[in-house]
Design a protein around this motif. Sequence first.
Motif, PDB file in Angstrom:
ATOM      1  N   LEU A  47       0.832  -1.209   0.000  1.00  0.00           N
ATOM      2  CA  LEU A  47       0.000   0.000   0.000  1.00  0.00           C
ATOM      3  C   LEU A  47       0.866   1.257   0.000  1.00  0.00           C
ATOM      4  N   ILE A  48       1.866   1.284   0.869  1.00  0.00           N
ATOM      5  CA  ILE A  48       2.770   2.443   0.949  1.00  0.00           C
ATOM      6  C   ILE A  48       3.480   2.658  -0.384  1.00  0.00           C
ATOM      7  N   SER A  49       3.975   1.581  -0.972  1.00  0.00           N
ATOM      8  CA  SER A  49       4.718   1.673  -2.225  1.00  0.00           C
ATOM      9  C   SER A  49       3.835   2.169  -3.367  1.00  0.00           C
ATOM     10  N   ALA A  50       2.610   1.668  -3.430  1.00  0.00           N
ATOM     11  CA  ALA A  50       1.683   2.102  -4.476  1.00  0.00           C
ATOM     12  C   ALA A  50       1.369   3.587  -4.334  1.00  0.00           C
ATOM     13  N   LEU A  51       1.212   4.058  -3.108  1.00  0.00           N
ATOM     14  CA  LEU A  51       0.931   5.481  -2.870  1.00  0.00           C
ATOM     15  C   LEU A  51       2.119   6.348  -3.285  1.00  0.00           C
TER      16      LEU A  51
ATOM     17  N   VAL B 230      -2.688   6.617 -12.600  1.00  0.00           N
ATOM     18  CA  VAL B 230      -2.988   6.510 -11.169  1.00  0.00           C
ATOM     19  C   VAL B 230      -4.024   5.419 -10.938  1.00  0.00           C
TER      20      VAL B 230
ATOM     21  N   ILE C 148       2.007   6.581  -7.034  1.00  0.00           N
ATOM     22  CA  ILE C 148       0.946   7.503  -7.425  1.00  0.00           C
ATOM     23  C   ILE C 148       1.395   8.948  -7.218  1.00  0.00           C
ATOM     24  N   GLY C 149       2.104   9.205  -6.112  1.00  0.00           N
ATOM     25  CA  GLY C 149       2.607  10.550  -5.839  1.00  0.00           C
ATOM     26  C   GLY C 149       3.544  11.038  -6.925  1.00  0.00           C
TER      27      GLY C 149
ATOM     28  N   LEU D 194      -3.321  -2.382  -7.032  1.00  0.00           N
ATOM     29  CA  LEU D 194      -3.188  -2.462  -5.578  1.00  0.00           C
ATOM     30  C   LEU D 194      -4.395  -3.161  -4.958  1.00  0.00           C
TER      31      LEU D 194
ATOM     32  N   ALA E 139      -3.820   1.989  -8.804  1.00  0.00           N
ATOM     33  CA  ALA E 139      -4.799   1.790  -7.730  1.00  0.00           C
ATOM     34  C   ALA E 139      -5.545   0.464  -7.901  1.00  0.00           C
TER      35      ALA E 139
END
Length: 432
Positions: free
Chosen positions: A150-154, A345, A157-158, A352, A349
């Motif tokens: 989850l952290i890596s996907a965010l 994005v 996306i950033g 994920l 998502a």
Amino acid sequence: MSDHSPGNDETRTADHSPASSGKVAVEAQRFARSRKASLIGAIFMMATSAIGPGFITQTATFTATLGAALAFGILASILIDFAIQLNVWRMITVSGKRASDLANAAIPYSGYLLAVLVIIGGFVFNIGNIAGAGLGINAMLGLDPRIGGLISALIAIGIFISKKAGIAIDRAMIVLGLVMIALTIYVAIVSQPPVGDALRQTVLPDFIDFAAITTIVGGTVGGYITYAGAHRLLDSGTAGPENIKEVSRAAVNGILVTGIMRYILFLAVLGVVASGVVIDTSSAQANPAAQAFQFTAGEWGLRAFGLVFWAAGISSVIGAAYTSVSFFTVFFKNMTDRARSYTTVGFVAVSLVIYLIVGTTPAALLVFAGGFNGLVLPVGLTIFMYIGWFRRDLLGGHKHPVWLLVVGTIVTALTWYMGARSVVPIFQFLGY
């Protein structure tokens, strides 16, 4: 009026004034730096995509079961990579068209088929990439792999929603690629692999496992990876026959980076296996590569592996999403840059969410992703070989080297053969 009229003299003088010349020189330097950065970014996008968590896991898994015999598979993947990337990169950049648009121009509707296969393969890859990034954070910090994913996907996306996403992507590829290279070289030296036996079996293997080779090839140059660097060059404006030398040099350099890294990673794991350590490749929680790094350098080795694996995972998430979404434009011709960013994005998502819901064993999924994209690979290669032989009119007047087409055609036939031999074993990685 004569060219030597006063008015023309004044114009000519103004055009060559020191201020104007200086401005032109500055713009030329800025363009040269920008193009160089884009070429380096394309190299590292291909390299880090090719040395993602899938390849790391595949290498560890097959080295544990095949030993030094896998060296032949590594060599085969490098040679196949050369044939594929040099053909595809050159054709795409000289034509100025994305892979799917070029395919449609050559064979009606074939571009849509190629796009669908690459996008599906990209989803499979990206679910595995997020899982791999989660495993990396788990090894590095001890967090639950799903939280790490989850952290890596965010983070990915950033990067994409950043106003300077292109620059961020290029820099991310370079930094993460260098981290991967430095740490893997260290582990390869410490593990003290049997280099002599590995070199012998690179050309004279004790046996050949076609499923392993197809999976390794698919994990390093299958699916979206084939087109990643070329599409990045198109987006940076490095297209047309006039840039063919720079494009070819970038492709060769990218292949050399990935080839060296593949062999070094193989040697690192082989050193552990040759020492008598038994690596678990079958249990639900197995992380073969993490075990190799831990046995090599203890707790520090495990943490170092976590960083390498996370770097591989996050950079591959970026590469897979970026390139897969570039194939959406064949269906949506007027897709704006903003729409592409939002679609990218969404791609990350959705990948994920599927990872969090399905919860498939990450290691098995990573191996399967390479195999699946190895099965997809021959379709795109067949289309491009057809373009090279029969539709050279689409290549902007560029005379594509016949020797490259001959080698590419041989490789295409080989990938069809390996795919046919490997379909059942590849799906067995998921327990089917």
